[in-house]
Design a protein around this motif. Structure first.
Motif: not given
Length: 248
Positions: A193-222
Motif C-alpha cells: 500500500l505504501l507504493d500506491k502513494r505517489i501522485t499530487y492528488g489525482c487518482i491514477n488507474v491502469p490504462a486498460y481499466f480506464y479505457k474499458n471500465v471508467v470511460s464507458p461507464t461515464f460516456k454520455g452521462t454524469s
C-alpha cells in the motif's frame, strides 16, 4: 493531479460550462434541494442530506473482489437511499488503494488498484488547484475524501479524463508514465500500500481499466464518485450516512 494538469485554471474554465449543464439536468429532474452552488458553479456534494429507507436493503455484491467493510457498507447505503440518483457511481477506498465502479443499479462493473496522493489526509489545501505543481509540498498532495459529481472532460492535450473535483484539480485518469523514475505502472501492480502513494492528488488507474471500465461507464452521462476517508470518520464525510453491518 500531474504535470498534464498544471494549467488547472484553464481546465477549470472548460469544466465549468459542462458542470453547469449537469446542474440544469439535475434540477430538471427534481434534485435541486440536494445540490449546492459555489460562485455559480457546482460544488462537491459531500454530506448531502438524504434519507435512508427503513426497509433492510439487499447487499451490493462485490463478487470475488476483496473490499473493506466501509466500502461494502457505503455501497449498500448508496443503493438503499438512491444517493446516486440513478447514475453510475464509483467508490475509491484510500486505505486499500482500490477503486470499484458500479452500474446505476449497484452491479459491480469493475475494480482495480489505484495510485493516490502522496500526502495523508481527507481535505485539499484551499486554492491548491490554482497553484503551480512545484509549489505544492509533499504533505499537501492529498486526495480529498467526499462525494463528488463527476463527468468526462478533456485535458489541454486532448486526452480524456474523469473530472472529479475541479476546485482542487483532482481527476481520475490513466496512470502517468512520463517520469520513468516514479515507476507508477509497477506501483499499481505492487502489493504494498505504501507504493500506491505517489501522485499530487489525482487518482491514477491502469490504462486498460480506464479505457474499458471508467470511460464507458461515464460516456454520455454524469455519475458520483465517493472517496472514502482515511483520517476522518465516515459520518464526518458523509453526514447522512447510516451503516448497517454487511455480512457475506
Amino acid at each position: 493531479m500531474s504535470a498534464a494538469y498544471s494549467a488547472a485554471p484553464v481546465l477549470k474554465q472548460l469544466w465549468r460550462g459542462r458542470a453547469k449543464r449537469i446542474l440544469l439536468v439535475l434540477l430538471a429532474l427534481g434534485f435541486g434541494t440536494q445540490l449546492a452552488m459555489a460562485s455559480g458553479d457546482i460544488a462537491p456534494l459531500s454530506g448531502a442530506a438524504l434519507s435512508v429507507p427503513s426497509a433492510q436493503p439487499a447487499h451490493v455484491s462485490f463478487g470475488l473482489e476483496k473490499a473493506s467493510q466501509d466500502a461494502r457498507n457505503l455501497a449498500d447505503w448508496i443503493t438503499a437511499s438512491n444517493d446516486n440518483y440513478g447514475m453510475p457511481f464509483v467508490i475509491v477506498d484510500k486505505k486499500q488503494a482500490k477503486v470499484f465502479v458500479f452500474h446505476p443499479d449497484g452491479q459491480l462493473r469493475g475494480a482495480s488498484s489505484v495510485l493516490l496522493g502522496l500526502g495523508r489526509g481527507d481535505a485539499s489545501v484551499p486554492g491548491i488547484g490554482e497553484r503551480k505543481l512545484s509549489s505544492i509540498r509533499p504533505d499537501e498532495r492529498t486526495t480529498p475524501a467526499g462525494r463528488f459529481v463527476a463527468a468526462l472532460a478533456r485535458d489541454l492535450r486532448g486526452a480524456e479524463i474523469l473530472w472529479v473535483d475541479y476546485d482542487s484539480a483532482i481527476a481520475m485518469h490513466p496512470v502517468v508514465t512520463t517520469n520513468a523514475k516514479e515507476r507508477r505502472t509497477q506501483r499499481l501492480a505492487s502489493a504494498s500500500l505504501l507504493d500506491k502513494r505517489i501522485t499530487y492528488g489525482c487518482i491514477n488507474v491502469p490504462a486498460y481499466f480506464y479505457k474499458n471500465v471508467v470511460s464507458p461507464t461515464f460516456k454520455g452521462t454524469s455519475g458520483i464518485v465517493y472517496v472514502l476517508p482515511e483520517s476522518r470518520s465516515m459520518q464526518q464525510v458523509f453526514i447522512s450516512y447510516v451503516s448497517a453491518p454487511h455480512t457475506q
